[in-house]
Scaffold this active site. Structure first.
Site, PDB file in Angstrom:
ATOM      1  CG  MET A   1      -1.957  -1.133   1.130  1.00 55.07           C
ATOM      2  SD  MET A   1      -2.845  -1.129  -0.442  1.00 55.07           S
ATOM      3  CE  MET A   1      -4.320  -1.982  -0.001  1.00 55.07           C
TER       4      MET A   1
ATOM      5  CB  ILE B   1       2.902   5.716  -4.586  1.00 60.44           C
ATOM      6  CG1 ILE B   1       1.383   5.561  -4.650  1.00 60.44           C
ATOM      7  CG2 ILE B   1       3.465   6.214  -5.911  1.00 60.44           C
ATOM      8  CD1 ILE B   1       0.652   6.754  -5.197  1.00 60.44           C
TER       9      ILE B   1
ATOM     10  CG  HIS C   1      -6.674  -1.860  -7.528  1.00 57.33           C
ATOM     11  ND1 HIS C   1      -6.328  -1.261  -6.321  1.00 57.33           N
ATOM     12  CD2 HIS C   1      -7.889  -1.360  -7.850  1.00 57.33           C
ATOM     13  CE1 HIS C   1      -7.293  -0.436  -5.949  1.00 57.33           C
ATOM     14  NE2 HIS C   1      -8.250  -0.471  -6.867  1.00 57.33           N
TER      15      HIS C   1
HETATM   16  C1  GAR Z   1      -5.584  -7.503  -2.453  1.00 55.04           C
HETATM   17  O1  GAR Z   1      -6.969  -7.676  -2.578  1.00 55.04           O
HETATM   18  C2  GAR Z   1      -5.065  -6.500  -3.455  1.00 55.04           C
HETATM   19  O2  GAR Z   1      -5.826  -6.449  -4.613  1.00 55.04           O
HETATM   20  C3  GAR Z   1      -5.177  -5.199  -2.692  1.00 55.04           C
HETATM   21  O3  GAR Z   1      -4.808  -5.515  -1.390  1.00 55.04           O
HETATM   22  C4  GAR Z   1      -5.242  -6.860  -1.108  1.00 55.04           C
HETATM   23  C5  GAR Z   1      -4.149  -7.574  -0.381  1.00 55.04           C
HETATM   24  O4  GAR Z   1      -4.593  -8.815   0.070  1.00 55.04           O
HETATM   25  N1  GAR Z   1      -4.306  -4.198  -3.272  1.00 55.04           N
HETATM   26  C6  GAR Z   1      -4.641  -2.912  -3.423  1.00 55.04           C
HETATM   27  O5  GAR Z   1      -5.695  -2.451  -3.016  1.00 55.04           O
HETATM   28  C7  GAR Z   1      -3.619  -2.075  -4.147  1.00 55.04           C
HETATM   29  N2  GAR Z   1      -4.114  -0.793  -4.456  1.00 55.04           N
HETATM   30  P1  GAR Z   1      -3.552  -9.923   0.544  1.00 55.04           P
HETATM   31  O6  GAR Z   1      -2.553  -9.205   1.464  1.00 55.04           O
HETATM   32  O7  GAR Z   1      -4.381 -10.929   1.277  1.00 55.04           O
HETATM   33  O8  GAR Z   1      -2.869 -10.471  -0.691  1.00 55.04           O
END
Ligand code: GAR
Length: 187
Positions: free
Chosen positions: A88, A90, A107
């Site tokens: 999370m 940039i 995403h």
């Molecule tokens: C995922 O759903 C991914 O798409 C999102 O964070 C989650 C992490 O889940 N990413 C974003 O929102 C990026 N902007 P995880 O830690 O269980 O893989």
């Protein structure tokens, strides 16, 4: 097959990381995960690094120091692909100039719609008919860059944020590996 040495960046739960670790065990899957980076000390995903004996780094400093430190390790482990899996933050233009089109992100929406945080609540508020997830190359703008693959599903009127997340992540576990295969198909 010579597997591409890959680093996964996380900030939280790490379920996509867990999925990529599993996939990378397939003989024909093009990557091997050599390094895991978290910017959060207590990210649950770090457990998958420990469990699978994959080297990991926690760097929770400001972006410039974070990136400078990471760059040293990316070199050390000869990393040629970086997967952002729930990372999370940039990345700077300087970092992306060095790693070029070797950084990809997942995403939980059909980009370019619903970039940023609180994705599920905004999707529901907007009464979307369908949603899904997107894997894309990373540039210095939030959740932007060329799209590699998308997975789509129809939203059920009964879906709440929790259900939407479960359904979206199920698609993510297909989309991320598929995108990686797509990248290396012609190599
Ligand atoms: C995922 O759903 C991914 O798409 C999102 O964070 C989650 C992490 O889940 N990413 C974003 O929102 C990026 N902007 P995880 O830690 O269980 O893989």
């Amino acid at each position: 097959m010579v597997k591409k040495k890959t680093c996964v960046f996380i900030s939280g739960n790490g379920s996509n990381l867990k999925n990529l670790i599993l996939k990378s065990r397939d003989y024909n899957f093009p990557i091997i995960i050599k390094l895991i980076v978290s910017n959060k000390k207590h990210a649950f995903g770090i457990n998958y690094a420990k469990k699978n004996s994959i080297p990991f780094l926690v760097v929770n400093t400001n972006r410039r120091l974070f990136e400078n430190k990471i760059l040293l390790y990316l070199k050390k482990y000869k990393i040629t692909l970086i997967c952002l899996a729930g990372y999370m933050r940039i990345l700077s233009k300087k970092f992306l100039n060095l790693y070029g089109n070797k950084v990809i992100n997942i995403h939980p929406s059909l980009l370019p719609k619903f970039k940023g945080l609180n994705t599920y609540s905004r999707i529901l508020k907007n009464s979307e008919i369908k949603t899904g997830c997107t894997v894309h190359y990373v540039n210095e703008k939030l959740d932007s860059g060329n799209i590699i693959t998308k997975k789509i599903f129809f939203i059920d009127p009964k879906d709440d944020e929790k259900l939407l997340k479960i359904k979206t992540q199920k698609k993510e576990y297909l989309a991320f590996p598929e995108a990686i295969i797509k990248i290396y198909r012609n190599y």
